[in-house]
Design an enzyme around this catalytic site. Sequence first.
Site, PDB file in Angstrom:
ATOM      1  N   GLU A  55      -5.030  -3.378  -2.210  1.00  0.00           N
ATOM      2  CA  GLU A  55      -6.438  -2.943  -2.021  1.00  0.00           C
ATOM      3  C   GLU A  55      -7.084  -2.030  -0.919  1.00  0.00           C
ATOM      4  O   GLU A  55      -7.786  -1.687  -1.387  1.00  0.00           O
ATOM      5  CB  GLU A  55      -7.273  -4.211  -1.438  1.00  0.00           C
ATOM      6  CG  GLU A  55      -6.641  -4.731  -0.309  1.00  0.00           C
ATOM      7  CD  GLU A  55      -5.354  -5.569   0.500  1.00  0.00           C
ATOM      8  OE1 GLU A  55      -4.840  -5.852  -0.689  1.00  0.00           O
ATOM      9  OE2 GLU A  55      -5.815  -6.468   1.032  1.00  0.00           O
ATOM     10  N   PHE A 106       0.957  -1.905  -0.388  1.00  0.00           N
ATOM     11  CA  PHE A 106      -0.102   0.517  -0.351  1.00  0.00           C
ATOM     12  C   PHE A 106       1.077   1.062  -0.279  1.00  0.00           C
ATOM     13  O   PHE A 106       0.328   2.369  -0.033  1.00  0.00           O
ATOM     14  CB  PHE A 106      -0.850   0.487   1.493  1.00  0.00           C
ATOM     15  CG  PHE A 106      -0.557   0.376   2.390  1.00  0.00           C
ATOM     16  CD1 PHE A 106       0.405   2.154   2.354  1.00  0.00           C
ATOM     17  CD2 PHE A 106      -0.035  -0.713   3.288  1.00  0.00           C
ATOM     18  CE1 PHE A 106       0.400   2.015   4.152  1.00  0.00           C
ATOM     19  CE2 PHE A 106       0.564  -0.207   4.681  1.00  0.00           C
ATOM     20  CZ  PHE A 106       0.855   0.956   4.811  1.00  0.00           C
ATOM     21  N   CYS A 143       9.541   1.792   3.490  1.00  0.00           N
ATOM     22  CA  CYS A 143      10.705   1.218   3.712  1.00  0.00           C
ATOM     23  C   CYS A 143      11.574   0.828   4.619  1.00  0.00           C
ATOM     24  O   CYS A 143      12.695  -0.050   4.872  1.00  0.00           O
ATOM     25  CB  CYS A 143      10.347  -0.699   3.025  1.00  0.00           C
ATOM     26  SG  CYS A 143      10.630   0.187   1.376  1.00  0.00           S
ATOM     27  N   GLU A 172       8.538  -4.363  13.182  1.00  0.00           N
ATOM     28  CA  GLU A 172       8.665  -3.423  12.394  1.00  0.00           C
ATOM     29  C   GLU A 172       7.449  -2.616  13.036  1.00  0.00           C
ATOM     30  O   GLU A 172       6.276  -3.391  12.822  1.00  0.00           O
ATOM     31  CB  GLU A 172       8.559  -3.742  10.711  1.00  0.00           C
ATOM     32  CG  GLU A 172       8.474  -2.438   9.768  1.00  0.00           C
ATOM     33  CD  GLU A 172       8.651  -3.166   8.540  1.00  0.00           C
ATOM     34  OE1 GLU A 172       7.377  -4.043   8.215  1.00  0.00           O
ATOM     35  OE2 GLU A 172       8.772  -2.550   7.986  1.00  0.00           O
ATOM     36  N   SER A 224       4.826  -7.175   3.493  1.00  0.00           N
ATOM     37  CA  SER A 224       4.650  -7.316   4.458  1.00  0.00           C
ATOM     38  C   SER A 224       6.720  -8.597   4.899  1.00  0.00           C
ATOM     39  O   SER A 224       5.789  -9.669   3.529  1.00  0.00           O
ATOM     40  CB  SER A 224       4.317  -7.326   5.335  1.00  0.00           C
ATOM     41  OG  SER A 224       3.441  -8.274   5.140  1.00  0.00           O
ATOM     42  N   LYS A 276      -1.351  -6.699  -9.603  1.00  0.00           N
ATOM     43  CA  LYS A 276      -1.942  -6.804  -8.515  1.00  0.00           C
ATOM     44  C   LYS A 276      -1.592  -6.296  -7.360  1.00  0.00           C
ATOM     45  O   LYS A 276      -1.306  -6.503  -6.142  1.00  0.00           O
ATOM     46  CB  LYS A 276      -1.815  -8.685  -8.041  1.00  0.00           C
ATOM     47  CG  LYS A 276      -3.132  -8.801  -7.272  1.00  0.00           C
ATOM     48  CD  LYS A 276      -4.031  -8.386  -6.146  1.00  0.00           C
ATOM     49  CE  LYS A 276      -3.232  -8.600  -4.958  1.00  0.00           C
ATOM     50  NZ  LYS A 276      -3.461  -7.378  -4.189  1.00  0.00           N
TER      51      LYS A 276
HETATM   52  P1  NAD Z   1       1.473  -7.144   2.459  1.00  0.00           P
HETATM   53  O1  NAD Z   1       2.410  -8.015   3.282  1.00  0.00           O
HETATM   54  O2  NAD Z   1       0.136  -6.626   3.797  1.00  0.00           O
HETATM   55  O3  NAD Z   1       0.813  -6.521   1.766  1.00  0.00           O
HETATM   56  C1  NAD Z   1       1.105  -6.540   0.390  1.00  0.00           C
HETATM   57  C2  NAD Z   1       0.486  -7.775  -0.903  1.00  0.00           C
HETATM   58  O4  NAD Z   1       0.123  -8.308  -0.420  1.00  0.00           O
HETATM   59  C3  NAD Z   1      -0.422  -6.416  -1.144  1.00  0.00           C
HETATM   60  O5  NAD Z   1      -0.260  -6.428  -2.328  1.00  0.00           O
HETATM   61  C4  NAD Z   1      -2.239  -7.585  -0.675  1.00  0.00           C
HETATM   62  O6  NAD Z   1      -3.273  -7.894  -0.861  1.00  0.00           O
HETATM   63  C5  NAD Z   1      -0.998  -8.683  -0.520  1.00  0.00           C
HETATM   64  N1  NAD Z   1      -1.809  -9.477   0.451  1.00  0.00           N
HETATM   65  C6  NAD Z   1      -1.970  -9.351   1.825  1.00  0.00           C
HETATM   66  N2  NAD Z   1      -1.963 -10.228   2.288  1.00  0.00           N
HETATM   67  C7  NAD Z   1      -1.914 -11.342   1.844  1.00  0.00           C
HETATM   68  C8  NAD Z   1      -2.108 -13.286   1.887  1.00  0.00           C
HETATM   69  N3  NAD Z   1      -2.661 -13.493   3.103  1.00  0.00           N
HETATM   70  N4  NAD Z   1      -1.715 -13.886   0.733  1.00  0.00           N
HETATM   71  C9  NAD Z   1      -1.493 -13.253  -0.252  1.00  0.00           C
HETATM   72  N5  NAD Z   1      -1.043 -11.762  -0.463  1.00  0.00           N
HETATM   73  C10 NAD Z   1      -1.556 -11.275   0.217  1.00  0.00           C
HETATM   74  O7  NAD Z   1       2.064  -5.505   2.979  1.00  0.00           O
HETATM   75  P2  NAD Z   1       1.189  -3.964   3.295  1.00  0.00           P
HETATM   76  O8  NAD Z   1       0.881  -3.697   3.896  1.00  0.00           O
HETATM   77  O9  NAD Z   1       0.834  -3.468   1.631  1.00  0.00           O
HETATM   78  O10 NAD Z   1       2.446  -2.822   2.893  1.00  0.00           O
HETATM   79  C11 NAD Z   1       3.695  -2.235   3.974  1.00  0.00           C
HETATM   80  C12 NAD Z   1       4.680  -3.146   4.076  1.00  0.00           C
HETATM   81  O11 NAD Z   1       5.601  -3.318   3.202  1.00  0.00           O
HETATM   82  C13 NAD Z   1       5.857  -3.335   5.209  1.00  0.00           C
HETATM   83  O12 NAD Z   1       6.240  -4.957   5.953  1.00  0.00           O
HETATM   84  C14 NAD Z   1       7.137  -2.492   4.284  1.00  0.00           C
HETATM   85  O13 NAD Z   1       8.217  -2.423   4.928  1.00  0.00           O
HETATM   86  C15 NAD Z   1       6.915  -3.328   3.219  1.00  0.00           C
HETATM   87  N6  NAD Z   1       7.752  -2.973   1.860  1.00  0.00           N
HETATM   88  C16 NAD Z   1       8.956  -3.424   1.908  1.00  0.00           C
HETATM   89  C17 NAD Z   1       9.140  -3.178   0.915  1.00  0.00           C
HETATM   90  C18 NAD Z   1      11.292  -3.093   0.157  1.00  0.00           C
HETATM   91  O14 NAD Z   1      11.043  -2.607  -0.346  1.00  0.00           O
HETATM   92  N7  NAD Z   1      11.407  -4.173   0.470  1.00  0.00           N
HETATM   93  C19 NAD Z   1       9.220  -1.383   0.074  1.00  0.00           C
HETATM   94  C20 NAD Z   1       7.931  -0.733   0.251  1.00  0.00           C
HETATM   95  C21 NAD Z   1       6.871  -1.433   1.548  1.00  0.00           C
END
Ligand code: NAD
Length: 498
Positions: free
Chosen positions: A177, A150, A282, A384, A227, A174
């Site tokens: 959401e 997000f 991040c 985190e 994450s 994808k």
């Molecule tokens: P998230 O892991 O909740 O979601 C990421 C994606 O995975 C979304 O598209 C979501 O719809 C999907 N998703 C969520 N739950 C899922 C599941 N159970 N099965 C399959 N797909 C699923 O992450 P977020 O809250 O959207 O983003 C924040 C996180 O992203 C933080 O931990 C941040 O540190 C990390 N981040 C990392 C980087 C990097 O390059 N290392 C960059 C930006 C953000």
Amino acid sequence: MTKTYTHFINGEHFTGSSNRFGDVYNPTLGKVSAQVPFANQDDVDKALAAAEAAFPAWAATSVLQRSRIMARYTQLLYEHQPELAELVSSEHGKVFEDAMGSVLRGIEVAEFASGIPQLQKGEFSDGVSGGIDLYSMRKPLGVCVGITPFNFPAMIPLWMACMAIACGNTVVIKPSEKDPGCPLRLAELFVEAGGPKGVFNVINGDKEAVDVLLTDERVKAVSFVGSTPIAKEVYKTATAHGKRCQAMGGAKNHMLILPDADLEDVANALMGAAYGSAGERCMAISVGVCVGDEVADKLVELLKPRVKALKIGPSHERGLEMGPLVTREHREKVMNYIQMGVEEGADLVVDGRNFTLPGYENGFFLGGSLFDNVKPHMRSYQEEIFGPVLQLVRVKTFEEGLALATEHPYGNGTSIFTRNGAAARTYADKVEVGMVGINVPIPVPLAFYSFGGWKQSAFGDHNQYGQEAVRFYTKVKTVTARWSEKTLATDFSIPTLK
Ligand code: NAD
């Protein structure tokens, strides 16, 4: 009236057939602003079929033509940068100026990708033996999937889509959401730039859609950012199904502050790096590691009034430092971590939990929080938080500080502030972290380098964007070619060239 988003498949908007929807919020108002469809298997199938059908012609499109389309796309993205930033800020909550910057960092990857004729060159060795030349080519993989978080709804889809497409692949993105508006617009603009239909598709949804994408045999590569727990699962499932996968996860980025650092500089750097985008980056600095009590005491003195005075307000207004968090649930999660820090015995110097913005009482706002005397064993330090919370840890020596960042489970980014070149060099050399800043708070590499963390911050091979992305999105074919006047002799040994 809230709007209803669609998917974007084969150059067209598609409602989908699942009848499952999620709420998209305007975090400033705390109100639902749109509905987003959650794709079912049939919807995902339609997106994959479109991407698969578009692949042969796109892969056969000359590299110059792909480059020109990417250059036109870059131009259109620049023209639409304010519009895209408005979308980012209205659904994510980051303030407009910050959203503009985040869109720019994505456009820079489109710009870099338009140099694909140079980037995708193979290698050539002529005359490796009598009449024999040896050369390699970088071929596209096919349908590539990008699953995005997000916090950067323009930048991260652009990292993935631009590099994959420029290399001759087709993509299905994808998006999160929570803020799907911007990724949909990015796909529309690609078609406006002359990109063929079916090359850039967007499918909205949750785990149900992701599960299909990770297991369908038409998908050749998966790039994920999100994450750590989900990154691990995505990596496991995608690779078990024979796909190339890079999965970037969470972070806990340390800034090591040596006694010789300019503390005014450090305080300026920490304010932006810890509280910009409400800490939902991040690459945010979430831990300040102070070498010596004197550094820590002085820094607390400098930071405390500034954290209290953060300019927080509606993400659509200009000249602010921080907007709301993305959702009510995320705000709750950050508040729970603050409470955890208090219960674990850290000193809460500034408590941002009671912040309210008059006129926006339902918005997902939180003030900045500052902790001092955080200890490495605390859970609130190990995990985190992803919010506007800066934790200061006190250490006695440079070595102790280096060990902290090195031993922390996450290894995305880190920085060191000092006037001592040798110490900075040792830190950059030894620290077990993927991206290092020296007197720079957020060392996000430019598009012509590449982005990626270590340890629990990234799984799989190859980084995002830069030449690394060309490696991820292509497979190498090597050709040994003999054009010789001489007759080929029979040889029963393994071929060796003389
Ligand atoms: P998230 O892991 O909740 O979601 C990421 C994606 O995975 C979304 O598209 C979501 O719809 C999907 N998703 C969520 N739950 C899922 C599941 N159970 N099965 C399959 N797909 C699923 O992450 P977020 O809250 O959207 O983003 C924040 C996180 O992203 C933080 O931990 C941040 O540190 C990390 N981040 C990392 C980087 C990097 O390059 N290392 C960059 C930006 C953000």
